[in-house]
Design a protein around this motif. Structure first.
Motif, PDB file in Angstrom:
ATOM      1  N   ASN A  30      -0.215   3.321  -9.367  1.00 28.37           N
ATOM      2  CA  ASN A  30       0.870   2.607  -8.700  1.00 28.37           C
ATOM      3  C   ASN A  30       0.493   1.162  -8.419  1.00 28.37           C
ATOM      4  OD1 ASN A  30       3.436   4.075  -7.827  1.00 28.37           O
ATOM      5  ND2 ASN A  30       1.846   5.612  -7.582  1.00 28.37           N
ATOM      6  N   PHE A  31      -0.740   0.940  -7.978  1.00 27.08           N
ATOM      7  CA  PHE A  31      -1.190  -0.419  -7.712  1.00 27.08           C
ATOM      8  C   PHE A  31      -1.127  -1.256  -8.985  1.00 27.08           C
ATOM      9  CE2 PHE A  31      -4.190  -3.868  -7.301  1.00 27.08           C
ATOM     10  CZ  PHE A  31      -3.898  -4.377  -6.046  1.00 27.08           C
ATOM     11  N   ASP A  34       8.610   5.173  -2.335  1.00 34.01           N
ATOM     12  CA  ASP A  34       7.750   6.243  -1.839  1.00 34.01           C
ATOM     13  C   ASP A  34       7.441   7.176  -3.008  1.00 34.01           C
ATOM     14  OD1 ASP A  34       6.451   8.369  -0.667  1.00 34.01           O
ATOM     15  OD2 ASP A  34       8.099   8.899   0.687  1.00 34.01           O
ATOM     16  N   SER A  74       4.177  -0.810  -4.048  1.00 37.27           N
ATOM     17  CA  SER A  74       2.843  -0.225  -3.973  1.00 37.27           C
ATOM     18  C   SER A  74       1.819  -1.162  -3.338  1.00 37.27           C
ATOM     19  CB  SER A  74       2.363   0.203  -5.362  1.00 37.27           C
ATOM     20  OG  SER A  74       2.238  -0.922  -6.208  1.00 37.27           O
ATOM     21  N   ARG A  75       2.095  -2.455  -3.393  1.00 38.96           N
ATOM     22  CA  ARG A  75       1.163  -3.433  -2.820  1.00 38.96           C
ATOM     23  C   ARG A  75       1.659  -4.033  -1.506  1.00 38.96           C
ATOM     24  NH1 ARG A  75      -1.081  -6.699  -8.143  1.00 38.96           N
ATOM     25  NH2 ARG A  75      -1.231  -4.884  -9.513  1.00 38.96           N
ATOM     26  N   SER A  94       5.772   9.708  -3.281  1.00 38.96           N
ATOM     27  CA  SER A  94       5.706  11.133  -2.947  1.00 38.96           C
ATOM     28  C   SER A  94       7.084  11.752  -2.684  1.00 38.96           C
ATOM     29  CB  SER A  94       4.813  11.346  -1.723  1.00 38.96           C
ATOM     30  OG  SER A  94       5.406  10.761  -0.585  1.00 38.96           O
ATOM     31  N   MET A 143       2.199   9.874  -8.452  1.00 38.08           N
ATOM     32  CA  MET A 143       1.526  10.045  -7.161  1.00 38.08           C
ATOM     33  C   MET A 143       0.161   9.349  -7.108  1.00 38.08           C
ATOM     34  SD  MET A 143       3.349  12.083  -5.113  1.00 38.08           S
ATOM     35  CE  MET A 143       2.150  12.958  -4.119  1.00 38.08           C
ATOM     36  N   ASP A 144      -0.362   8.911  -8.245  1.00 40.21           N
ATOM     37  CA  ASP A 144      -1.688   8.307  -8.294  1.00 40.21           C
ATOM     38  C   ASP A 144      -1.655   6.888  -7.713  1.00 40.21           C
ATOM     39  OD1 ASP A 144      -4.534   8.442  -9.451  1.00 40.21           O
ATOM     40  OD2 ASP A 144      -3.748   6.548 -10.241  1.00 40.21           O
ATOM     41  N   THR A 145      -2.416   6.665  -6.660  1.00 42.44           N
ATOM     42  CA  THR A 145      -2.427   5.391  -5.941  1.00 42.44           C
ATOM     43  C   THR A 145      -2.893   4.229  -6.819  1.00 42.44           C
ATOM     44  OG1 THR A 145      -2.936   6.625  -3.943  1.00 42.44           O
ATOM     45  CG2 THR A 145      -3.255   4.263  -3.843  1.00 42.44           C
ATOM     46  N   ILE A 146      -3.927   4.433  -7.598  1.00 42.53           N
ATOM     47  CA  ILE A 146      -4.455   3.358  -8.454  1.00 42.53           C
ATOM     48  C   ILE A 146      -3.445   2.991  -9.543  1.00 42.53           C
ATOM     49  CG2 ILE A 146      -6.276   2.758 -10.124  1.00 42.53           C
ATOM     50  CD1 ILE A 146      -8.171   4.479  -8.310  1.00 42.53           C
TER      51      ILE A 146
END
Length: 158
Positions: free
Chosen positions: A27-28, A36, A144-145, A38, A22-25
């Motif tokens: 995933n990036f 998805d 993610s990007r 989430s 779930m961590d955005t950074i």
């Protein structure tokens, strides 16, 4: 420094893996992730396939008594690959390098391949410290990007 340890993945680890996903950074940096992050149903279905596939080698990374990530080896594009994920709160402590090194010591399959987004310098460094060498390049769509991302293909021969 505490030493990371590996053990077989158990069902109880999955909730922590989901939190990591779930961590955005994270995933990036990983770039090639779930459509998805989430979506818990898709996550559970994905991990059910992993857990039920005996050709996939899967280990949980334990550090200081905590589940901090996982290391996998699987077949992709006709080659044997490795991947790993360490929760962002544990980055920069040498855990990924230690865990991957232990993992590689425990399996005799060679050659092994890995892939990393070209701008994921930390992951490339971990792989190189563990003996991988950049052998090629590829690109693919990154969920993610939301764009095509260039990646390195790395190989461990011995």
């Amino acid at each position: 420094m505490e030493i990371a340890m590996l053990r077989d993945v158990i069902e109880d680890d999955l909730s922590i893996f989901f939190e990591h996903q779930m961590d955005t950074i994270s995933n990036f940096m990983a770039a090639f992730t779930a459509k998805d992050p989430s979506d818990k149903i898709a996550f559970k279905a994905h991990w059910e396939k992993i857990l039920n596939n005996e050709t996939i080698i899967k280990k949980t990374v334990i550090y200081n008594g905590n589940v901090v990530g996982h290391v996998l080896s699987f077949e992709q594009f006709g080659e044997r690959e490795v991947s790993y994920w360490i929760g962002r709160e544990y980055w920069g402590k040498g855990i990924a390098t230690e865990a991957l090194s232990q993992f590689l010591d425990s399996i005799i399959i060679r050659p092994l391949y890995a892939r990393a987004a070209k701008d994921n310098i930390a992951s490339i460094r971990v792989l190189e410290k563990c003996g991988f060498e950049i052998k090629g390049e590829d690109k693919g769509y990154s969920n993610s990007r939301a764009e095509e991302v260039e990646e390195y293909i790395l190989k461990l021969s011995q």
